[in-house]
Design an enzyme around this catalytic site. Structure first.
Site, short mmCIF file in Angstrom:
data_model
loop_
_atom_site.label_atom_id
_atom_site.label_comp_id
_atom_site.label_asym_id
_atom_site.label_seq_id
_atom_site.Cartn_x
_atom_site.Cartn_y
_atom_site.Cartn_z
N CYS B 77 53.24 44.20 31.64
CA CYS B 77 52.99 45.50 32.28
C CYS B 77 54.27 46.05 32.92
O CYS B 77 55.14 46.52 32.20
CB CYS B 77 51.84 45.36 33.28
SG CYS B 77 51.19 46.95 33.83
N HIS B 174 47.71 41.96 30.90
CA HIS B 174 47.97 40.92 31.89
C HIS B 174 47.32 39.58 31.53
O HIS B 174 46.27 39.24 32.08
CB HIS B 174 47.43 41.36 33.25
CG HIS B 174 48.13 42.53 33.82
ND1 HIS B 174 49.36 42.44 34.44
CD2 HIS B 174 47.77 43.83 33.89
CE1 HIS B 174 49.73 43.64 34.85
NE2 HIS B 174 48.78 44.51 34.53
N GLU B 176 47.99 36.86 32.69
CA GLU B 176 47.92 36.04 33.91
C GLU B 176 46.63 36.30 34.71
O GLU B 176 46.34 35.58 35.66
CB GLU B 176 49.16 36.29 34.79
CG GLU B 176 49.22 37.62 35.52
CD GLU B 176 49.69 38.80 34.66
OE1 GLU B 176 49.70 38.67 33.41
OE2 GLU B 176 50.02 39.85 35.25
#
Lengths: 295, 192
Positions: B77, B174, B176
């Site tokens: 991002c 994302h 994560e």
């Protein structure tokens, strides 16, 4: 490929992107540009900073949507705005104009003396203030995707933010040591749903991002809150009520990144000019305190 | 293997949790000297303007460019924006990948979304079949790739959301934020 919008994951996700950052109160597009140039990760658009709301008295309401939109046009970082506690129509209006986060805030005059907004009803995420773990979990159960300390906004006195951060984080540490059978009574005592109490015990932290707010005025204040264990910092009146807002704003941003590096904190704290004039919370009449708003 | 995560601002802690789950040694990077003993680096999600200002203030821009000459870097991002050569506005970038990105390409936060992606290269690299569930938060789009950069993944309408150039990886979304570790495993294979 089916796309989903407004899920709790994307609401909570934006707050995760704000971590390690500083969210600054701004009242004009010019302020917003100064904040963005200083490295703010988001801005809070409002008509008056808390110190002025305090000084002016009267009823404090949601800001003019036109004023919020002007700020949204002036920066590329996320823009937050405040609605009154329980005022779900102000929240609907803020969602309609496309703000990125709503702060259901005790800084404004509450519109409901018993209920908060049902935040599950919205696609836009909400941040709410909390003074302790029970209050934080009640807000999360209502759908808040981010929590902040209440502190005592508009005072420049960090003591209440410290108190609230220590309360939330200390209660989480105690919870981590409790036996499973103790959780039910504990949940009842703090007025929080037992499922969330169990989740916090498992995670060892709140299930959403947790910022400090209310009284942060210096880089050292911001780093203090970070060392206590919050994920980032809101600065309200502390920047634009100070002598050199651009310089102070940039210094607080650097202090939040390097919150454990005293040499850098010393460097960024030099020659910042006048801080905001503080108001000592311990000598303030109870009636003037706003942190008690919220249920 | 030791992987650093740029920890100036953003969700660096989430990347570190995933890396630790994969048994990798990790380090938070806030100053240039902290790059010294790393095998790869992740630029996390966050605000690209904030991260770039702090990277400039603490002398990280040139060391990061030098790091990229030999080592793997992955931007998620905001990190993907920093890796790009062009973000179509006046903001400091590392300019390491031949990609043009458009910030906030899908709209504001109410337009943030989740979607399953089909990423053949990821499935091949991890010997798995399941689609990849991706979370997009005020996400940038990779508008175009050029030079030796190539697209790794597109949305149903063909718009690019992941790109690879040598050991440099950019994702609009994302990994994560989800429990699926395959993208981190894929990055570790680039860093090895």
């Amino acid at each position: 490929m089916e796309t989903t919008t407004g899920s709790f994951a994307v609401k909570k996700g934006l707050a995760q992107m704000l971590k390690g950052g500083v969210i600054m109160d701004v009242v004009t597009p010019e302020h917003a540009k100064i904040a963005e140039d200083a490295g703010a990760c988001a801005v809070m658009a409002l008509e008056r900073v808390p110190a002025d709301i305090r000084a002016d008295g009267g009823v404090a309401r949601m800001s003019d949507p036109g004023m919020i939109e002007a700020i949204m046009k002036s920066v590329t970082i996320p823009v937050m705005a405040k609605c009154r506690i329980g005022h779900f129509v102000e929240a609907q209006i803020l969602e309609a104009i496309g703000v990125d986060y709503i702060d259901e805030s005790e800084v404004l005059t509450p519109a409901d003396d018993a209920h908060h907004v049902n935040k599950h009803d919205f696609k836009v995420p909400f941040v709410c203030g909390a003074r302790n773990l029970g209050e934080a979990l009640r807000r999360i159960s209502e759908g808040a995707a981010m929590i902040r300390t209440k502190g005592e906004a508009g005072t420049g006195d960090v003591v209440e933010a410290v108190k609230h951060a220590r309360a939330v984080l200390g209660e989480i540490r105690r919870l981590s040591n409790m036996a499973e059978e103790e959780l039910f009574t504990y949940a009842k005592e703090i007025g929080a749903p037992v499922a969330l109490v169990k989740e916090v015990r498992e995670l060892g932290r709140l299930p959403v991002v947790n910022f400090a707010a209310g009284g942060v005025a210096t880089p050292a204040d911001a780093a203090l809150m970070m060392q206590l264990g919050v994920d980032g910092v809101f600065v309200g009146s502390g920047i634009f009520k100070s002598g050199d807002p651009a310089k102070r704003a940039a210094a607080i941003v650097k202090a939040v990144t390097h919150f454990q590096d005293a040499a850098i904190l010393a460097e960024v704290s030099r020659n910042l000019g006048e801080p905001m004039v503080g108001r000592n919370v311990s000598t303030m009449p109870e009636i003037e305190k706003i942190a008690g708003r919220g249920w | 293997m030791k992987i650093g995560v740029l920890a100036l601002q953003g969700d660096f802690a989430e990347h570190i949790v995933t890396l630790k789950r994969l048994g990798v040694e990790t380090a938070e990077v806030r100053l240039p000297r902290q790059l010294d003993d790393l095998d790869g680096l992740i630029l996390p999600g966050g605000e690209s303007t904030t991260i770039a200002k702090l990277a400039i203030a603490f002398g990280l821009m040139e060391p990061l460019r030098i790091f990229a000459r030999e080592k793997a870097i992955w931007g998620t991002c905001a990190g993907a924006i920093l890796l790009s050569k062009d973000a179509k506005r006046d903001q400091p970038l590392l300019g390491l990948m031949d990609i043009t990105v458009e910030r906030n390409a899908f709209g504001r936060q109410v337009d943030s979304f989740e979607v399953d992606l089909d990423i053949p290269e990821l499935k091949a690299a991890t010997a798995t079949q399941a689609p990849y569930h991706a979370v997009f938060i005020r996400a940038p789009l990779i508008e175009s790739v050029s030079g030796s950069a190539r697209s790794l993944s597109q949305l149903a309408d063909g718009r690019i959301v992941a790109a690879l150039q040598g050991k440099l990886l950019a994702t609009s979304f994302h990994p994560e934020l989800t429990p699926d570790d395959r993208f981190h495993e894929y990055f570790l294979s680039l860093a090895r």
